[in-house]
Design an enzyme around this catalytic site. Structure first.
Site, PDB file in Angstrom:
ATOM      1  N   PHE A 106       0.812  -1.215   0.000  1.00 59.30           N
ATOM      2  CA  PHE A 106       0.000   0.000   0.000  1.00 59.30           C
ATOM      3  C   PHE A 106       0.845   1.264   0.000  1.00 59.30           C
ATOM      4  O   PHE A 106       0.413   2.331  -0.464  1.00 59.30           O
ATOM      5  CB  PHE A 106      -0.950   0.001   1.202  1.00 59.30           C
ATOM      6  N   LYS A 107       2.064   1.164   0.478  1.00 59.79           N
ATOM      7  CA  LYS A 107       2.893   2.360   0.609  1.00 59.79           C
ATOM      8  C   LYS A 107       3.417   2.874  -0.723  1.00 59.79           C
ATOM      9  O   LYS A 107       3.998   3.955  -0.786  1.00 59.79           O
ATOM     10  CB  LYS A 107       4.038   2.073   1.581  1.00 59.79           C
ATOM     11  N   ASP A 108       3.163   2.114  -1.798  1.00 55.51           N
ATOM     12  CA  ASP A 108       3.547   2.604  -3.125  1.00 55.51           C
ATOM     13  C   ASP A 108       2.855   3.928  -3.450  1.00 55.51           C
ATOM     14  O   ASP A 108       3.435   4.788  -4.119  1.00 55.51           O
ATOM     15  CB  ASP A 108       3.194   1.572  -4.211  1.00 55.51           C
ATOM     16  N   THR A 141       7.615  -0.087   3.977  1.00 54.15           N
ATOM     17  CA  THR A 141       7.944   1.314   3.711  1.00 54.15           C
ATOM     18  C   THR A 141       9.259   1.429   2.962  1.00 54.15           C
ATOM     19  O   THR A 141       9.381   2.193   1.996  1.00 54.15           O
ATOM     20  CB  THR A 141       8.024   2.114   5.024  1.00 54.15           C
TER      21      THR A 141
END
Length: 435
Positions: A106-108, A141
Site C-alpha cells: 500500500f505504501k507505493d 515502507t
C-alpha cells in the site's frame, strides 16, 4: 495552505517546507491548517468517476493552493499507474487490495507521490544541494520509498531497517537496488530505526551540512495521498450499491494509513466508523480502553510491518480530535491479535473462501469478522501481496504462494547494506561522512 506542528511550538510553514523538512523543529508532525469538506455533488457523482479523477479532486483540496492544477494532476496521475480494486471476500466483507503497485504494498501510493512532489519542489527551489531522504522501515515502507525514489536526480535515500526482522523478500526490495539507494541494517528494532531518523532531523550540526528529509508517514506528502484510495473504495462500493453503513478496518502499525482515512472522513467521506486492528503491539488498543497512552518496546510478530511500540501518527490523531478520548472512541474501535490468531485467520479464510490473506490483511479481516454489526458493509485493507510473506503464509494455508514476476526480479539481485548500531553517534558519523 500553511502547515502547523502538532506540538504547536514551531512556526507554521508552507507545503514545500513541510515536505522538505519532514519533522517540525519542536519534534511535532506537520498538519494542514484546514481540512475542507468536499461538495456533496462530488459524492453524489463519485461512482461515475475514475480513480485519477477522484484522486485529483482530493489532491487539489490539500495541495491546490501551492501547486498549479496541471502540475498537481500530472503528479497524481503518474503516481497512480496501477489500480486499487475492492474485491468481495464473502457477503458483507470486502478487501481493498492495495498491493498492485510496483512493490506490491500500500505504501507505493504515498511513496511515489512524495518522490514526485519532492522532486518538483527541488527543481523549483533555490537550494541546489542533494536531498538526503531518511526512512525507517519495518518492512514495506523501505521497499516502496526506495523504488519510488530510485534514479531520481538530486535525491539520495537511506533506508534504515531492523536486522533480522523483515521478511527476506522485503529485504531484497531495498537492498539490491544500488544507484541512489543505500540500505542500513540496524542492530535493533523498528523503534530504534525511527528514533535514529528523528534524532538526525533535530541535530543542528547535521542539518547545517546536509539537506535532510523523511519519507516515513511522519511526512505530510507520504501520508496524505493515502486518502485517495479511501475515496476510490467508497466509489466502487457505491457503484455496486453497497455504500450504506460502510465500516473500514485498517491494519495499523505507525498509524499513518488510518490517519489518512480519518482525514478523508473529515473531508466528508461517508464512512460510518473505523477499526484500528493491531497485532500484539497494542498500545493504541490499550489507549482506546483506558484513555492513557503508554508507549512500550515493540515485539516481533508475523505481521512485522505493524511491529511498532510508539506509533508516530498517534500525535496526529490526538490533534485531529482535540485530545478528546470520547470523540476518538466514538469513531474508532480497536482489536489486538496474537500470532496464533493471525495464523488461524489466514488458514480459515483460505479454506472457506479461497481468498489468500497476508498476515496484515488477516488482522483486518479478523477484526471485521469480530466487530461488524448487522446491516454494515465491511472493508479491510489488504496492505501487501501474500507472496511478500511467502513462507509464513504457505505454512498456514497449506498451498503454494506464487511469486509475481516483479518480486522474483528483486530476488535475483545482490544484497548490499551498511551495518549500524542503534547508537545515534554511529549514525551521525555515517551521515557526516556524506558531506
Amino acid at each position: 495552505m500553511k502547515y502547523y506542528s502538532t506540538n504547536h511550538n514551531s512556526p507554521d510553514v508552507s507545503l514545500a517546507e513541510a515536505v522538505v523538512k519532514g519533522l517540525a523543529p519542536d519534534r511535532g508532525l506537520y498538519m494542514p491548517e484546514r481540512i475542507g469538506r468536499l461538495p456533496q455533488e462530488f459524492f453524489d457523482n463519485i461512482a461515475d468517476k475514475s480513480f485519477h479523477e477522484i484522486a485529483c479532486t482530493v489532491a487539489r483540496a490539500f495541495f491546490g493552493d501551492d501547486i498549479p492544477a496541471a502540475d498537481l494532476d500530472a503528479i497524481v496521475c503518474d503516481t497512480l499507474s496501477f489500480p486499487a480494486p475492492v474485491v468481495e471476500v464473502e457477503p458483507g466483507i470486502y478487501s481493498l487490495e492495495l498491493f498492485h503497485g510496483p512493490t506490491l504494498a500500500f505504501k507505493d501510493v504515498g511513496a511515489r507521490f512524495m518522490a514526485r512532489l519532492l522532486q518538483y519542489f527541488i527543481k523549483r527551489g533555490d537550494d541546489r544541494r542533494n536531498v538526503h531522504v531518511l526512512v525507517a522501515t519495518s518492512g514495506d515502507t523501505g521497499s516502496a520509498v526506495a523504488n519510488g525514489f530510485l534514479g531520481v536526480d538530486g535525491i539520495n535515500v537511506h533506508v534504515l531497517y531492523p536486522k533480522g526482522k523483515v521478511s527476506p523478500i522485503q529485504e531484497c526490495q531495498f537492498t539490491t537496488l544500488g544507484k541512489n539507494i543505500t540500505a542500513i541494517e540496524v542492530d535493533g528494532v523498528f523503534d530504534d530505526c525511527q528514533r535514529l531518523v528523528k534524532s538526525a532531523f533535530l541535530d543542528a550540526e547535521l542539518n547545517d551540512k546536509l539537506l535532510l528529509t523523511s519519507a516515513n508517514s511522519i511526512n505530510v506528502a507520504r501520508f496524505l495521498p493515502q486518502a485517495f484510495y479511501y475515496f476510490n473504495a467508497y466509489a466502487q462500493l457505491k457503484k455496486a450499491g453497497k455504500a450504506d453503513n460502510v465500516v473500514i478496518c485498517v491494519p495499523s502499525g505507525n498509524f499513518g494509513n488510518i490517519t489518512a482515512g480519518l482525514i478523508a472522513h473529515r473531508m466528508g467521506l461517508p464512512i460510518k466508523r473505523f477499526i484500528a486492528a493491531n497485532n500484539a503491539n497494542d498500545v493504541f488498543f490499550n489507549y482506546l480502553q483506558s484513555g492513557v497512552y503508554e508507549p512500550k518496546p515493540s515485539v516481533a510478530t508475523i505481521a512485522n510491518a505493524m511491529d511498532v511500540g510508539d506509533p508516530s501518527n498517534f500525535a496526529r490523531i490526538l490533534d485531529l480530535y482535540g485530545n478528546d478520548h470520547k470523540a476518538i472512541t466514538s469513531l474508532i474501535s480497536g482489536t489486538s491479535y496474537s500470532d496464533g490468531l493471525i495464523a488461524e485467520t489466514m488458514a480459515d479464510c483460505y479454506k472457506r473462501t479461497g481468498y489468500m490473506l497476508d498476515p496484515h490483511g488477516a488482522v483486518g479481516y479478523r477484526a471485521l469478522k469480530q466487530l461488524l454489526m448487522p446491516g454494515e458493509t465491511g472493508v479491510f485493507l489488504e496492505t501487501a501481496h501474500p507472496a511478500k510473506f511467502k513462507d509464513t503464509v504457505e505454512a498456514h494455508i497449506g498451498t503454494t504462494v506464487e511469486i509475481p514476476s516483479r518480486l522474483a526480479d528483486f530476488m535475483k539481485g545482490t544484497k548490499q547494506s551498511v551495518p549500524m548500531s542503534k547508537d545515534f553517534d554511529s549514525f551521525k558519523k555515517y551521515l557526516a561522512g556524506l558531506v
